[in-house]
Scaffold this active site. Structure first.
Site, PDB file in Angstrom:
ATOM      1  N   TYR A 142       0.825  -1.210   0.000  1.00 20.71           N
ATOM      2  CA  TYR A 142       0.000   0.000   0.000  1.00 20.71           C
ATOM      3  C   TYR A 142       0.860   1.262   0.000  1.00 20.71           C
ATOM      4  O   TYR A 142       0.434   2.309  -0.464  1.00 20.71           O
ATOM      5  CB  TYR A 142      -0.896   0.042   1.244  1.00 20.71           C
ATOM      6  CG  TYR A 142      -2.204  -0.680   1.102  1.00 20.71           C
ATOM      7  CD1 TYR A 142      -2.237  -2.039   0.853  1.00 20.71           C
ATOM      8  CD2 TYR A 142      -3.413  -0.005   1.244  1.00 20.71           C
ATOM      9  CE1 TYR A 142      -3.445  -2.706   0.751  1.00 20.71           C
ATOM     10  CE2 TYR A 142      -4.616  -0.657   1.138  1.00 20.71           C
ATOM     11  CZ  TYR A 142      -4.635  -2.005   0.887  1.00 20.71           C
ATOM     12  OH  TYR A 142      -5.829  -2.660   0.789  1.00 20.71           O
ATOM     13  N   ASP A 242      -2.625 -18.326   0.764  1.00 21.43           N
ATOM     14  CA  ASP A 242      -3.609 -19.099  -0.021  1.00 21.43           C
ATOM     15  C   ASP A 242      -4.237 -20.187   0.846  1.00 21.43           C
ATOM     16  O   ASP A 242      -5.445 -20.409   0.841  1.00 21.43           O
ATOM     17  CB  ASP A 242      -2.987 -19.667  -1.314  1.00 21.43           C
ATOM     18  CG  ASP A 242      -1.632 -20.319  -1.105  1.00 21.43           C
ATOM     19  OD1 ASP A 242      -1.067 -20.215   0.009  1.00 21.43           O
ATOM     20  OD2 ASP A 242      -1.134 -20.947  -2.058  1.00 21.43           O
ATOM     21  N   ASP A 266      -6.293  -6.985   4.251  1.00 25.97           N
ATOM     22  CA  ASP A 266      -7.432  -6.373   3.558  1.00 25.97           C
ATOM     23  C   ASP A 266      -8.317  -7.477   2.971  1.00 25.97           C
ATOM     24  O   ASP A 266      -9.531  -7.480   3.140  1.00 25.97           O
ATOM     25  CB  ASP A 266      -6.911  -5.455   2.447  1.00 25.97           C
ATOM     26  CG  ASP A 266      -8.041  -4.791   1.680  1.00 25.97           C
ATOM     27  OD1 ASP A 266      -8.981  -4.306   2.334  1.00 25.97           O
ATOM     28  OD2 ASP A 266      -7.992  -4.775   0.438  1.00 25.97           O
ATOM     29  N   ASP A 270     -12.186  -9.182   4.523  1.00 20.58           N
ATOM     30  CA  ASP A 270     -13.450  -9.255   3.771  1.00 20.58           C
ATOM     31  C   ASP A 270     -13.955 -10.697   3.735  1.00 20.58           C
ATOM     32  O   ASP A 270     -15.159 -10.948   3.867  1.00 20.58           O
ATOM     33  CB  ASP A 270     -13.264  -8.758   2.322  1.00 20.58           C
ATOM     34  CG  ASP A 270     -13.560  -7.267   2.171  1.00 20.58           C
ATOM     35  OD1 ASP A 270     -13.267  -6.511   3.113  1.00 20.58           O
ATOM     36  OD2 ASP A 270     -14.083  -6.866   1.114  1.00 20.58           O
TER      37      ASP A 270
HETATM   38  C1  IPM Z   1     -10.398  -1.319   4.022  1.00 22.11           C
HETATM   39  C2  IPM Z   1     -10.621  -0.721   2.665  1.00 22.11           C
HETATM   40  C3  IPM Z   1      -9.462   0.217   2.349  1.00 22.11           C
HETATM   41  C4  IPM Z   1      -8.188  -0.613   2.320  1.00 22.11           C
HETATM   42  C5  IPM Z   1      -9.625   1.044   1.057  1.00 22.11           C
HETATM   43  C6  IPM Z   1     -10.907   1.833   1.055  1.00 22.11           C
HETATM   44  C7  IPM Z   1      -8.452   1.945   0.807  1.00 22.11           C
HETATM   45  O1  IPM Z   1     -10.766  -1.701   1.702  1.00 22.11           O
HETATM   46  O2  IPM Z   1     -10.278  -0.552   4.993  1.00 22.11           O
HETATM   47  O3  IPM Z   1     -10.351  -2.541   4.105  1.00 22.11           O
HETATM   48  O4  IPM Z   1      -7.872  -1.217   1.287  1.00 22.11           O
HETATM   49  O5  IPM Z   1      -7.490  -0.642   3.332  1.00 22.11           O
HETATM   50 MG    MG Z   2     -10.866  -3.664   2.484  1.00 19.38          MG
END
Ligand code: IPM
Ligand code: MG
Length: 377
Positions: A142, A242, A266, A270
């Site tokens: 990042y 993975d 990240d 999710d």
């Molecule tokens: C998160 C989001 C952010 C990230 C984006 C919006 C930059 O996806 O906080 O998980 O990738 O960190």
């Molecule tokens: Mg995210």
């Protein structure tokens, strides 16, 4: 002195979920005799429209002056064509960087009441998924070097491009790069956070990397081993990312603390959110060396649901509970908010994202009001 909370509503569903959350904070303040002063600030797409930049100087300064920052969500299709450094997401990335918020805590808990909202079979999730993802937040790919070049054209970065291409002869055309990079210092400080957290929980850390391929991951693994020496009570395992992605679905109950890099964290957070039934349930805290932190749901601004009183504010409400716990050192107040969320779910109310048969549909604002009404000392 009043506690100062900087509040950034942001874009899309951001304003609705934040407006459903402040009444819950107010209820906690009332029940326990505190005063919270909110300072409303602009960032993200709303700030681009108003001031021409995603993170206006005033917003950054006021965030630096605040005890904690609560953020809804930023971004939307309206700003999608902007170049990388002008996008709404830059507001979040710059806040994390400028405030030195290197440690991102993302708890993923399956509430038993919601086990049926999970896409996984109830026996895989019920009675015990309680994972804390500790994501490194100000390093890695990042924040590494990045760029887009045209092969064959000389530029200030030609040397870097030559180096990155290595021995490959590439046909002319565009070439883009993003460098994954970690220093021993960065790995060690985030690893310490993960081990400290594990000591207060299940004493089990799973460090996730890609050490079979990446140098930065091999350094990650060895530094995590070194930090671990200071925590002999904690069980440490290493997984390739993975494999971790697969294990999370197959047997999420095996995890306690997952320690990982910015990009892997990240993605895995999710994934973990879906296990819990909805991404609308997952809060996060981003912390640095001091007590000031940034608190935001892990989901995005969901522009397609904006303005419909549809979104689930629980991720933001639970983020506010983390704010109470980590920035304001108000653990009993945080517990009270978390308990109110549990009681609310047991009451059978569900926003659309987690609505199943036999449950009572409820809107964003009403959800916030009901949870606020359940906060008790
Ligand atoms: C998160 C989001 C952010 C990230 C984006 C919006 C930059 O996806 O906080 O998980 O990738 O960190
Ligand atoms: Mg995210």
């Amino acid at each position: 002195m009043d506690t100062k909370i900087a509040v950034i509503k942001g874009d899309g569903i951001g304003p609705e979920i934040v407006d459903a959350t402040t009444p819950v904070l107010d209820a906690a303040a009332k029940a326990f005799g505190h005063r919270f002063r909110y300072e409303y600030l602009q960032a993200g797409g709303a700030a681009i429209d108003q001031d021409g930049e995603p993170l206006p100087k005033k917003t950054l300064k006021k965030c630096k002056d605040a005890d904690a920052i609560l953020l809804g969500a930023v971004g939307g299709p309206k700003w999608d064509s902007l170049s990388g450094d002008k996008r709404p997401e830059m507001a979040i990335l710059r806040l994390r960087e400028e405030l030195g918020l290197f440690a991102n805590l993302r708890p993923a808990i399956v509430y038993d009441e919601l086990a049926f909202a999970s896409p996984l079979r109830p026996e895989i999730v019920s009675g015990g998924v309680n994972i804390l993802i500790v994501r490194e937040l100000t390093g890695g790919i990042y924040f590494g070097q990045r760029g887009t070049e045209v092969i064959g054209e000389s530029s200030a970065f030609s040397k870097i491009v030559d180096h990155l291409k290595g021995e490959k002869t590439l046909p002319p055309g565009r070439f883009a790069y993003d460098v994954e990079q970690y220093s021993e210092f960065e790995i060690s400080r985030i690893a310490k956070v993960a081990f400290e957290m594990a000591m207060k929980r299940g004493r089990h850390v799973t460090s996730v990397d890609k050490a079979n391929v990446l140098d930065s991951s091999r350094l990650w693994r060895s530094v995590v081993e070194e930090v671990r020496a200071g925590y002999p009570e904690v069980k440490l395992e290493h997984l390739y990312v993975d494999n971790a992605a697969q294990q999370l679905i197959m047997d999420p109950k095996q995890f306690d603390v997952i320690l990982t890099s910015n990009l892997f964290g990240d993605i895995l957070s999710d994934e973990a959110s879906q296990i819990t039934g909805s991404i609308g349930m997952l809060p996060s805290a981003s912390l640095g060396e001091g007590s000031r932190g940034l608190y935001e749901p892990i989901h995005g601004s969901a522009p397609q649901y904006a303005g419909r009183d549809w979104a689930n504010p629980i991720a933001t409400i639970l983020s506010a509970a983390m704010l109470l716990r980590y920035s304001l050192d108000l653990a009993a107040e945080a517990d009270a908010v978390e308990k109110a969320v549990g009681d609310y779910l047991r009451g059978g109310y569900r926003t659309a994202d987690i609505l199943t048969e036999g449950k009572i549909p409820i809107g964003t604002a009403e959800c916030g009001k009901r949870i606020a009404g359940l906060v008790q000392k």
